[in-house]
Design an enzyme around this catalytic site. Structure first.
Site, PDB file in Angstrom:
ATOM      1  N   HIS A  96      -7.070  -6.338 -12.696  1.00 15.95           N
ATOM      2  CA  HIS A  96      -7.232  -5.636 -11.500  1.00 15.95           C
ATOM      3  C   HIS A  96      -7.522  -6.419  -9.994  1.00 15.95           C
ATOM      4  O   HIS A  96      -8.412  -7.503  -9.523  1.00 15.95           O
ATOM      5  CB  HIS A  96      -8.707  -4.508 -10.839  1.00 15.95           C
ATOM      6  N   ASP A 133     -14.688  -9.972  -7.103  1.00 17.39           N
ATOM      7  CA  ASP A 133     -14.717  -8.408  -8.175  1.00 17.39           C
ATOM      8  C   ASP A 133     -13.377  -8.417  -7.209  1.00 17.39           C
ATOM      9  O   ASP A 133     -13.188  -7.368  -6.300  1.00 17.39           O
ATOM     10  CB  ASP A 133     -15.828  -8.079  -8.325  1.00 17.39           C
ATOM     11  N   GLU A 175      -8.267   0.063  -9.067  1.00 19.39           N
ATOM     12  CA  GLU A 175      -8.935   0.011 -10.549  1.00 19.39           C
ATOM     13  C   GLU A 175     -10.662   0.507 -10.238  1.00 19.39           C
ATOM     14  O   GLU A 175     -11.471   1.074 -10.888  1.00 19.39           O
ATOM     15  CB  GLU A 175      -9.703  -1.726 -11.054  1.00 19.39           C
ATOM     16  N   GLU A 176     -11.121   0.014  -8.750  1.00 24.14           N
ATOM     17  CA  GLU A 176     -11.805   0.644  -8.150  1.00 24.14           C
ATOM     18  C   GLU A 176     -12.673   2.296  -8.194  1.00 24.14           C
ATOM     19  O   GLU A 176     -13.509   2.358  -7.791  1.00 24.14           O
ATOM     20  CB  GLU A 176     -12.726  -0.345  -6.851  1.00 24.14           C
ATOM     21  N   ASP A 202     -12.396  -9.863 -15.801  1.00 21.85           N
ATOM     22  CA  ASP A 202     -12.495  -9.588 -14.657  1.00 21.85           C
ATOM     23  C   ASP A 202     -14.002  -9.802 -14.591  1.00 21.85           C
ATOM     24  O   ASP A 202     -14.169 -10.762 -15.089  1.00 21.85           O
ATOM     25  CB  ASP A 202     -13.572  -7.771 -14.645  1.00 21.85           C
ATOM     26  N   HIS A 213     -20.485  -6.212  -5.579  1.00 23.08           N
ATOM     27  CA  HIS A 213     -19.845  -5.112  -5.136  1.00 23.08           C
ATOM     28  C   HIS A 213     -20.712  -5.743  -3.671  1.00 23.08           C
ATOM     29  O   HIS A 213     -20.835  -4.231  -2.639  1.00 23.08           O
ATOM     30  CB  HIS A 213     -20.227  -3.667  -5.730  1.00 23.08           C
TER      31      HIS A 213
END
Length: 337
Positions: free
Chosen positions: A69, A171, A201-202, A224, A311
C-alpha cells in the site's frame, strides 16, 4: 544503476499521499520505476477507479500478485471556528501522544501545528481536545488557505543514520520501494506478474480488495511493515528484531498465511543464504487479509519489514532488511512459485 534506498525514500516520504489522495505518491513511484527498473518498458502500467497503481508483466506461468500500500495516515479538517482554529478527524489510526505539538502539511503546502486545550487535565486528554493552528487571524483568513475537508500529513524531515532510515511514512513507502527493488532483481520468469501499489489501506484495506478481485491472482505476496519485539517493556513478546532480516508472516489478526507460499519464501531465503524471521503479529492486519479472501480465495503470504514506532512521525527501519526483502521476493517469484 544501483538502487538508492535512502534518496528514494526521502522523495517518497515527502510525497503527499494520505488515504484517498495518493496521486502525489503515484507520480513519485512512476519516476522511480522509470529510472531504476531495467526492463520498465516490458511492464504495462495503469491505474484503476480506486487509484491503485498497477504494473503488469504478462507470462504463461502462475498468475502472481505482489502488493504494497502507498497511502499514509493523516488528518482531515472537520470545522473552523471564528478565532481561526480548526478541528480535525483521523484518517487511519493515530495515537494521541504522536500528535501533540506536531507540524502537519496540507496538499497546497500550508503548514500548521496540532495542539490541545490547555485547561484539560492531561490524563483526561482525548482526540476531541485537539485542534489545528495555522497561525491565522480568524475564520476568513484560515479559509483563504484551507477548507473543511482538506487533508494533512505529518511535516517531519526524514533522516538516514548508518544503515537506519527514520521519518514519517516508512509505513508503507518502504514496502513500495521493496517491490520496486524486487522488480529490479526479477530477471527472466514465465510467471504472469502484477505489481500493485494499493490505495486506502489505512482506512480499511479498500484498494487491495477491489484490485485483487480484478487481478484474479493464483498466488499473492503482500509487503508491509511489522512491529518489533526488540524495544524496552514490550506489552507482548514478539520474535522480530529490526536489522535481523525481513520477516515472513505466519499470521496476524486478518490472515493466516498460506503454507505453500510461506515455504516458498523459506526456500528462497535458503537458496540466497539469507536470514529471515517469523512474524506473528497479535494486533492489526495488512492487505494480505482481503487479497486472500478475494473471489474463490488466493494462496496469499506476506513479507514484512521490521519497523519501530509505527504510525508515529518518526518510524524507524534498517535498509539491509529492505534490500534482503526485495531479493527474497524476486527469488521466490522467479524460482520457487
Amino acid at each position: 544503476m544501483k538502487f538508492d534506498w535512502k534518496e528514494q525514500f526521502f522523495a517518497l516520504s515527502r510525497a503527499f499521499g494520505p488515504s484517498g489522495r495518493e496521486s502525489g505518491v503515484i507520480a513519485c513511484l512512476d519516476r522511480i520505476i522509470a529510472e531504476y527498473v531495467p526492463d520498465a518498458d516490458r511492464w504495462e502500467r495503469r491505474t484503476d477507479a480506486m487509484n491503485n497503481l498497477l504494473y503488469h508483466r504478462a507470462g504463461n506461468g502462475t498468475k502472481i500478485l505482489l502488493a504494497a500500500h502507498m497511502d499514509s495516515i493523516g488528518v482531515v479538517v472537520t470545522h473552523i471556528d471564528d478565532n481561526g482554529f480548526a478541528r480535525f478527524a483521523q484518517v487511519g489510526g493515530l495515537m494521541l501522544g504522536d500528535l501533540i505539538d506536531r507540524r502537519v502539511r496540507f496538499a497546497n503546502g500550508v503548514c500548521g501545528v496540532i495542539s490541545f486545550e490547555e485547561k484539560t487535565p492531561f490524563k483526561q486528554l482525548g482526540m476531541d481536545n485537539l485542534f489545528l493552528d495555522i497561525g491565522a487571524d480568524g475564520r476568513e483568513e484560515v479559509e483563504n488557505s484551507i477548507q473543511v475537508g482538506d487533508f494533512a500529513v505529518f511535516e517531519e524531515q526524514p533522516f538516514a543514520q548508518g544503515k537506519i532510515l527514520c521519518g514519517p511514512y516508512l509505513d508503507n513507502r518502504i514496502g513500495c520501494l521493496t517491490l520496486i527493488g524486487a522488480m529490479c532483481e526479477l530477471g527472466d520468469t514465465d510467471n504472469d506478474i502484477t505489481v500493485a501499489f494499493t490505495a486506502q489501506e489505512e482506512v480499511g484495506l479498500r484498494g487491495a480488495q477491489t484490485m485483487a478481485f480484478a487481478a484474479a491472482p493464483e498466488v499473492a505476496i503482500a509487503v508491509d511493515v511489522t512491529d518489533t519485539g526488540d524495544m524496552p517493556e514490550r506489552k507482548y513478546p514478539m520474535a522480530v528484531k529490526m536489522g535481523a532480516g525481513p520477516a515472513v508472516k505466519v499470521m496476524d489478526r486478518s490472515v493466516i498465511c498460506d503454507v505453500s507460499v510461506r515455504d516458498a519464501l523459506y526456500r528462497a531465503a535458503e537458496s540466497l543464504g539469507m536470514q529471515v524471521q517469523q512474524e506473528i503479529m497479535e494486533f492489526g492486519g495488512t492487505d494480505t487479509g482481503v487479497i486472500q479472501r478475494s473471489r474463490g480465495g488466493v494462496r496469499a503470504g506476506a513479507v514484512s519489514i521490521p519497523t519501530r514506532y509505527i504510525h508515529s512521525p518518526n518510524e524507524m527501519a534498517a535498509i539491509p532488511d529492505m534490500e534482503s526483502a526485495a531479493k527474497l521476493i524476486a527469488r521466490a517469484v522467479s524460482r520457487e512459485i
